[in-house]
Design a protein around this motif. Structure first.
Motif, PDB file in Angstrom:
ATOM      1  N   ALA A 106       0.837  -1.202   0.000  1.00 44.18           N
ATOM      2  CA  ALA A 106       0.000   0.000   0.000  1.00 44.18           C
ATOM      3  C   ALA A 106       0.871   1.251   0.000  1.00 44.18           C
ATOM      4  N   PRO A 107       0.482   2.294  -0.755  1.00 42.31           N
ATOM      5  CA  PRO A 107       1.287   3.533  -0.777  1.00 42.31           C
ATOM      6  C   PRO A 107       1.302   4.207   0.593  1.00 42.31           C
ATOM      7  N   THR A 108       2.425   4.787   0.926  1.00 38.05           N
ATOM      8  CA  THR A 108       2.589   5.459   2.209  1.00 38.05           C
ATOM      9  C   THR A 108       2.371   6.963   2.052  1.00 38.05           C
ATOM     10  N   GLU A 109       2.272   7.624   3.192  1.00 39.74           N
ATOM     11  CA  GLU A 109       2.104   9.073   3.189  1.00 39.74           C
ATOM     12  C   GLU A 109       3.324   9.761   2.585  1.00 39.74           C
ATOM     13  N   GLU A 110       4.507   9.196   2.817  1.00 41.41           N
ATOM     14  CA  GLU A 110       5.722   9.789   2.255  1.00 41.41           C
ATOM     15  C   GLU A 110       5.700   9.769   0.725  1.00 41.41           C
ATOM     16  N   GLU A 111       5.150   8.684   0.145  1.00 40.57           N
ATOM     17  CA  GLU A 111       5.066   8.612  -1.314  1.00 40.57           C
ATOM     18  C   GLU A 111       4.148   9.705  -1.861  1.00 40.57           C
ATOM     19  N   PHE A 112       3.010   9.916  -1.189  1.00 45.68           N
ATOM     20  CA  PHE A 112       2.111  10.967  -1.629  1.00 45.68           C
ATOM     21  C   PHE A 112       2.770  12.344  -1.503  1.00 45.68           C
ATOM     22  N   MET A 113       3.526  12.536  -0.440  1.00 43.31           N
ATOM     23  CA  MET A 113       4.198  13.825  -0.261  1.00 43.31           C
ATOM     24  C   MET A 113       5.248  14.042  -1.346  1.00 43.31           C
ATOM     25  N   MET A 114       5.971  12.978  -1.728  1.00 46.80           N
ATOM     26  CA  MET A 114       6.951  13.108  -2.802  1.00 46.80           C
ATOM     27  C   MET A 114       6.276  13.416  -4.134  1.00 46.80           C
ATOM     28  N   LEU A 115       5.152  12.748  -4.408  1.00 45.16           N
ATOM     29  CA  LEU A 115       4.410  13.038  -5.638  1.00 45.16           C
ATOM     30  C   LEU A 115       3.909  14.471  -5.644  1.00 45.16           C
ATOM     31  N   GLU A 116       3.409  14.921  -4.502  1.00 49.35           N
ATOM     32  CA  GLU A 116       2.915  16.295  -4.424  1.00 49.35           C
ATOM     33  C   GLU A 116       4.036  17.295  -4.644  1.00 49.35           C
ATOM     34  N   GLN A 117       5.213  16.983  -4.119  1.00 47.44           N
ATOM     35  CA  GLN A 117       6.358  17.858  -4.316  1.00 47.44           C
ATOM     36  C   GLN A 117       6.777  17.890  -5.788  1.00 47.44           C
ATOM     37  N   ASP A 118       6.784  16.730  -6.441  1.00 53.15           N
ATOM     38  CA  ASP A 118       7.136  16.682  -7.866  1.00 53.15           C
ATOM     39  C   ASP A 118       6.150  17.481  -8.707  1.00 53.15           C
ATOM     40  N   LEU A 119       4.861  17.305  -8.420  1.00 50.01           N
ATOM     41  CA  LEU A 119       3.857  18.060  -9.176  1.00 50.01           C
ATOM     42  C   LEU A 119       3.981  19.553  -8.911  1.00 50.01           C
ATOM     43  N   GLY A 120       4.269  19.909  -7.667  1.00 52.25           N
ATOM     44  CA  GLY A 120       4.462  21.325  -7.359  1.00 52.25           C
ATOM     45  C   GLY A 120       5.639  21.905  -8.105  1.00 52.25           C
ATOM     46  N   ASP A 121       6.682  21.114  -8.274  1.00 54.98           N
ATOM     47  CA  ASP A 121       7.848  21.576  -9.020  1.00 54.98           C
ATOM     48  C   ASP A 121       7.512  21.750 -10.504  1.00 54.98           C
ATOM     49  N   ILE A 122       6.713  20.840 -11.050  1.00 53.35           N
ATOM     50  CA  ILE A 122       6.292  20.971 -12.450  1.00 53.35           C
ATOM     51  C   ILE A 122       5.440  22.220 -12.627  1.00 53.35           C
ATOM     52  N   ILE A 123       4.553  22.429 -11.694  1.00 48.12           N
ATOM     53  CA  ILE A 123       3.666  23.594 -11.772  1.00 48.12           C
ATOM     54  C   ILE A 123       4.468  24.882 -11.695  1.00 48.12           C
ATOM     55  N   ALA A 124       5.474  24.916 -10.824  1.00 54.48           N
ATOM     56  CA  ALA A 124       6.341  26.090 -10.750  1.00 54.48           C
ATOM     57  C   ALA A 124       7.093  26.296 -12.059  1.00 54.48           C
ATOM     58  N   ASP A 125       7.475  25.196 -12.719  1.00 54.18           N
ATOM     59  CA  ASP A 125       8.136  25.314 -14.020  1.00 54.18           C
ATOM     60  C   ASP A 125       7.201  25.899 -15.069  1.00 54.18           C
ATOM     61  N   VAL A 126       5.945  25.477 -15.050  1.00 55.15           N
ATOM     62  CA  VAL A 126       4.972  26.036 -15.990  1.00 55.15           C
ATOM     63  C   VAL A 126       4.805  27.533 -15.741  1.00 55.15           C
ATOM     64  N   HIS A 127       4.740  27.893 -14.466  1.00 54.18           N
ATOM     65  CA  HIS A 127       4.604  29.307 -14.107  1.00 54.18           C
ATOM     66  C   HIS A 127       5.804  30.113 -14.598  1.00 54.18           C
ATOM     67  N   ASP A 128       7.007  29.601 -14.361  1.00 59.78           N
ATOM     68  CA  ASP A 128       8.211  30.319 -14.789  1.00 59.78           C
ATOM     69  C   ASP A 128       8.291  30.429 -16.307  1.00 59.78           C
ATOM     70  N   LEU A 129       7.920  29.356 -17.006  1.00 60.45           N
ATOM     71  CA  LEU A 129       7.945  29.399 -18.463  1.00 60.45           C
ATOM     72  C   LEU A 129       6.963  30.436 -18.995  1.00 60.45           C
ATOM     73  N   ALA A 130       5.773  30.491 -18.395  1.00 58.05           N
ATOM     74  CA  ALA A 130       4.785  31.478 -18.834  1.00 58.05           C
ATOM     75  C   ALA A 130       5.285  32.899 -18.605  1.00 58.05           C
ATOM     76  N   LYS A 131       5.941  33.145 -17.473  1.00 58.97           N
ATOM     77  CA  LYS A 131       6.489  34.475 -17.213  1.00 58.97           C
ATOM     78  C   LYS A 131       7.640  34.795 -18.166  1.00 58.97           C
ATOM     79  N   PHE A 132       8.439  33.785 -18.477  1.00 57.22           N
ATOM     80  CA  PHE A 132       9.530  33.973 -19.440  1.00 57.22           C
ATOM     81  C   PHE A 132       8.984  34.363 -20.807  1.00 57.22           C
ATOM     82  N   VAL A 133       7.955  33.664 -21.249  1.00 57.66           N
ATOM     83  CA  VAL A 133       7.338  33.970 -22.543  1.00 57.66           C
ATOM     84  C   VAL A 133       6.719  35.363 -22.522  1.00 57.66           C
ATOM     85  N   GLN A 134       6.041  35.684 -21.437  1.00 65.12           N
ATOM     86  CA  GLN A 134       5.340  36.958 -21.349  1.00 65.12           C
ATOM     87  C   GLN A 134       6.293  38.142 -21.440  1.00 65.12           C
ATOM     88  N   VAL A 135       7.379  38.110 -20.669  1.00 62.43           N
ATOM     89  CA  VAL A 135       8.276  39.258 -20.651  1.00 62.43           C
ATOM     90  C   VAL A 135       9.040  39.374 -21.963  1.00 62.43           C
TER      91      VAL A 135
END
Length: 787
Positions: A106-135
């Motif tokens: 069964a998946p542990t809480e630590e695995e979910f936290m790692m997945l959430e961190q990875d997704l948060g990092d991807i989302i931050a990358d999308v945000h940075d790319l959008a700002k890069f394109v915009q400016v």
């Protein structure tokens, strides 16, 4: 802030060597010599500048394309990892007395936290790319504008062709938004996402919502979506279908009588029972289902809520229905036979169809305005307590045939456009591209229940600008028919201002395990460049958006008071203006006075003298009252001593409506307002009767009336008469203002004070005379005895 400084302050470390070299390109535009730049610019310099510009464009495009591909690959990798965790979660055996039978994998809480961190990092990358394109997009637009202005060589059309070959700003992240939303929702709920009916309207008939609307600058769209996704997933209407760009498109056609504009004025003035009739469809123009809707405004004092009612029908029947050739009975005949919907619901839809058809035929309603936008909705399925929608690329298009052009003809809508934003095939007079996105926050809370804290923080942040009661129908009609609409909505002057604000402290996107992603919201005005042209360029360019999340960060206010403490937005909004008597909006009354004076001057004689005397007297009295109020106003205490927020100066700005037009300021009118005006008049009347009774008592007091009694009675009588005349005048003015919903000043600052001063003077003189006559004050002055 100049753009060069903004660019340096907005640099993201990952893209540090991929930005446009704005200073180098600007240096190439320097021209020596006093003869003028247009004469010194040569073919050689132009070629050198274009080569440098192409090199910069290729560098930005290559970096953007590479990063976008990397983000897509990371999303796919995260999808496989999340699906694997969910599969392991579903494969757990039944729970017995000793716990799950097969719980080793069964998946542990630590695995979910790692997945959430990875997704948060991807989302931050999308945000940075959008700002890069915009400016970078802004930088290229500015340098081309500067080139054309300084050199006199027009490069803008040719550069548009180069941009099409390297369209770094045209990538649409909507498909990635849906994928990230699904993954983050699964991880956030630890594999148990909320399920329910996600339909956007097919099963909804009549519904009531409390909606607050905001404008969002294009620079803030991506960041806003990221923040919302931390709390609500993107609402997917059909999760079993691969997302397409047309899935987010919504188009509505509004109807009105172009001779009276009764629906427009009713919705603008918010009169009781005001209606709006529109035809709406979702997706591309090839859809067969059209929703016929009617929105009805209800005043709060009626105890009812504004309602939107609608029914659906086939597009092929629209012309026959609107022309009266097809009756509602025939429309719902098939639905009754099939029995897919309850008979009660069909009866309600049929009654609504009859009422709308009757209104269209009786009042001569025709299509006048179309609105198009792409909507991203955030909501938990089957849970409408909090629903947030963001409408981007909002465009209004004319649908009428008023000026002789057959736009729609005899059809119920024009057929030369679809969802091909920005509708470049249309002439400028037929289209209005709105420069901002529209954020709608819909809440359904119980009585006394506060909205969620994250919603309150979001709407108080720098990302949004509150525009209550904003209407796409009203704005489109007012801007597309400037020669026919004279009453404008109150937000029209706000269109000429920059809605961007200083960044809210400790509020924004944060990368997991790192500092917050800093972005710039400052003004990008470059030297003497015009903001109006910049806004037009931004509004006609495709907006780059993305959605995501990176955790559960929240903003903490220092020294927050317990209970119902005001947030920053409410505290600033509650501050008094520097001059509370100053009006926000001017109508065309001043222009009317000037025109009347000019006509009188042409006539000459006493007509002109009387007009000029009245105008000058009015201006002089206005200046005198203003100066007296300025002298009587106490000096303010330094705000930093009382409240740290008080240092924020809230000033009022006086707007002038275009000549021949008026700006309508919404006024709340309830029955108690009428009663309050009448009750105030009755109070004045009662006091006037008391004062008159005092006059009768004074003149009849004693065996023989004296001169003093006559004088006192006369003074009280004059006061009573003045009070009566004043009260009648004020009551008539207030009643007229209430009936016409004018934003007048309904409180009385001078009447009670003037009445009491006269009354005190009359009493004082009466006591003085009597005291002197009886010898308490010595010898009474002779003038007072004579008087």
């Amino acid at each position: 802030m100049k753009f060069g400084e903004q660019l340096r302050s907005s640099v993201i470390k990952e893209y540090e060597w991929s930005y446009i070299d704005y200073d180098a390109l600007k240096a190439l535009l320097k021209v020596d010599g006093p003869e003028g730049s247009d004469k010194k610019w040569t073919e050689e310099k132009e070629t050198k500048f274009i080569d440098a510009l192409d090199l910069q464009l290729d560098r930005v495009y290559t970096r953007q394309k590479s990063k976008a591909g990397e983000i897509e690959r990371r999303i796919e990798t995260s999808r496989r990892e999340v699906d694997d965790v969910v599969a392991r979660l579903d494969s757990r055996g039944p729970v017995g007395r000793d716990g799950p039978a097969h719980d080793d994998d069964a998946p542990t809480e630590e695995e979910f936290m790692m997945l959430e961190q990875d997704l948060g990092d991807i989302i931050a990358d999308v945000h940075d790319l959008a700002k890069f394109v915009q400016v970078n997009y802004t930088g290229f637009q500015k340098i081309i504008k500067k080139h054309d202005k300084k050199t006199g060589w027009i490069l803008k059309p040719a550069f548009a062709t180069r941009l099409k070959k390297s369209p770094f700003f045209k990538d649409n992240y909507d498909a990635d938004i849906v994928k990230l939303s699904r993954l983050f929702d699964i991880v956030r709920t630890r594999g148990n996402p909320v399920k329910g009916d996600s339909s956007a309207g097919g099963s909804q008939g009549n519904f009531i919502r409390q909606t607050t609307k905001y404008w969002v600058h294009p620079d803030n769209i991506t960041e806003l979506k990221l923040l919302i996704l931390q709390h609500l997933p993107v609402l997917v209407f059909n999760p079993n279908k691969e997302f397409e760009a047309k899935d987010s498109a919504i188009t509505s056609i509004y109807y009105d009588n172009p001779k009276t504009w009764e629906l427009y004025e009713g919705r603008l003035k918010k009169t009781e029972g005001a209606e709006a009739i529109r035809m709406r469809w979702y997706g591309d123009v090839d859809t067969e289902t059209i929703f016929v809707e009617r929105k009805t405004h209800r005043e709060d004092w009626t105890g009812e809520k504004s309602v939107k009612a609608r029914f659906s029908m086939k597009e092929k029947n629209m012309n026959a229905y609107l022309s009266g050739k097809m009756l509602p009975e025939a429309i719902f005949e098939k639905a009754r036979k099939e029995g897919r919907k309850p008979a009660k619901q069909i009866d309600e839809d049929e009654r609504l169809a009859k009422e709308i058809q009757y209104s269209v035929l009786k009042h001569g309603y025709v299509p006048v305005c179309r609105s198009f936008y792409n909507r991203t909705a955030f909501q938990l399925p089957a849970d409408a307590r909090v629903r947030i929608s963001l409408d981007t690329e909002l465009t209004m298009v004319r649908e009428d045939n008023l000026d002789g052009k057959k736009r729609a003809g005899d059809n119920w809508r024009r057929t030369d456009i679809g969802i091909d934003y920005p509708f470049s095939q249309l002439p400028p007079e037929d289209v209005e591209r709105f420069p901002y996105a529209i954020l709608e926050v819909k809440l359904q809370t119980q009585a006394g229940q506060e909205p969620p804290e994250w919603v309150r923080e979001l709407i108080a942040s720098h990302l949004v600008e509150a525009v209550p009661k904003f209407s796409k129908f009203i704005h489109g009609t007012a801007t597309l028919f400037p020669d026919r609409i004279n009453l404008l909505p109150f937000w029209m002057p706000q269109m000429a201002t920059d809605i961007r604000k200083p960044r809210t402290l400790n509020f924004g996107i944060q990368r997991p395990g790192g500092p917050s992603t800093q972005t710039s919201s400052s003004d990008d005005e470059d030297e003497d460049d015009s903001d109006d042209e910049e806004r037009q360029e931004i509004s006609t360019s495709p907006s780059t958006t993305a959605v995501g999340s990176n955790g559960h960060q929240s903003r903490e206010h220092e020294n927050r008071a317990p209970g119902n403490a005001l947030d920053i937005e409410e505290q600033i909004g509650a501050m008094p203006l520097l001059d509370e008597d100053e009006q926000y909006y001017d109508s065309d009354e001043d222009d009317n006075d000037s025109d009347a004076l000019e006509e009188a001057r042409q006539i000459g004689g006493w007509t002109y003298y009387l007009k000029a005397l009245r105008r000058n007297t009015k201006l002089a009295s206005s200046h005198l009252v203003h100066n007296i109020q300025a002298l009587m106003r106490p000096s303010p205490i330094p705000g930093s001593i009382l409240d740290p927020l008080a240092s924020t100066r809230v000033t009022s700005k006086r707007f002038k409506a275009p000549k021949g037009k008026k700006i309508h300021v919404p006024v709340r009118v309830e029955p108690k307002v009428y009663f309050a005006a009448e009750r105030t008049f009755l109070s004045w009347l009662e006091n006037s009767i008391y004062i008159g009774s005092m006059a009768a008592l004074v003149i009849n007091f004693g065996a023989k009336p004296t001169r003093a009694s006559f004088l006192a009675a006369g003074a009280f009588t004059v006061v009573a008469v003045l009070a009566l005349v004043y009260s009648v005048s004020i009551y008539i003015y207030r009643s007229w203002s209430i009936r016409n919903r004018r934003a007048a000043r309904y409180h009385d600052k001078y009447g009670p004070t003037f009445l009491m001063v006269i009354l005190v003077l009359a009493l004082a003189m009466n006591f003085w005379y009597e005291a002197g006559r009886r010898g308490y004050l010595g010898q009474v002055p002779g003038w007072l005895v004579w008087w």
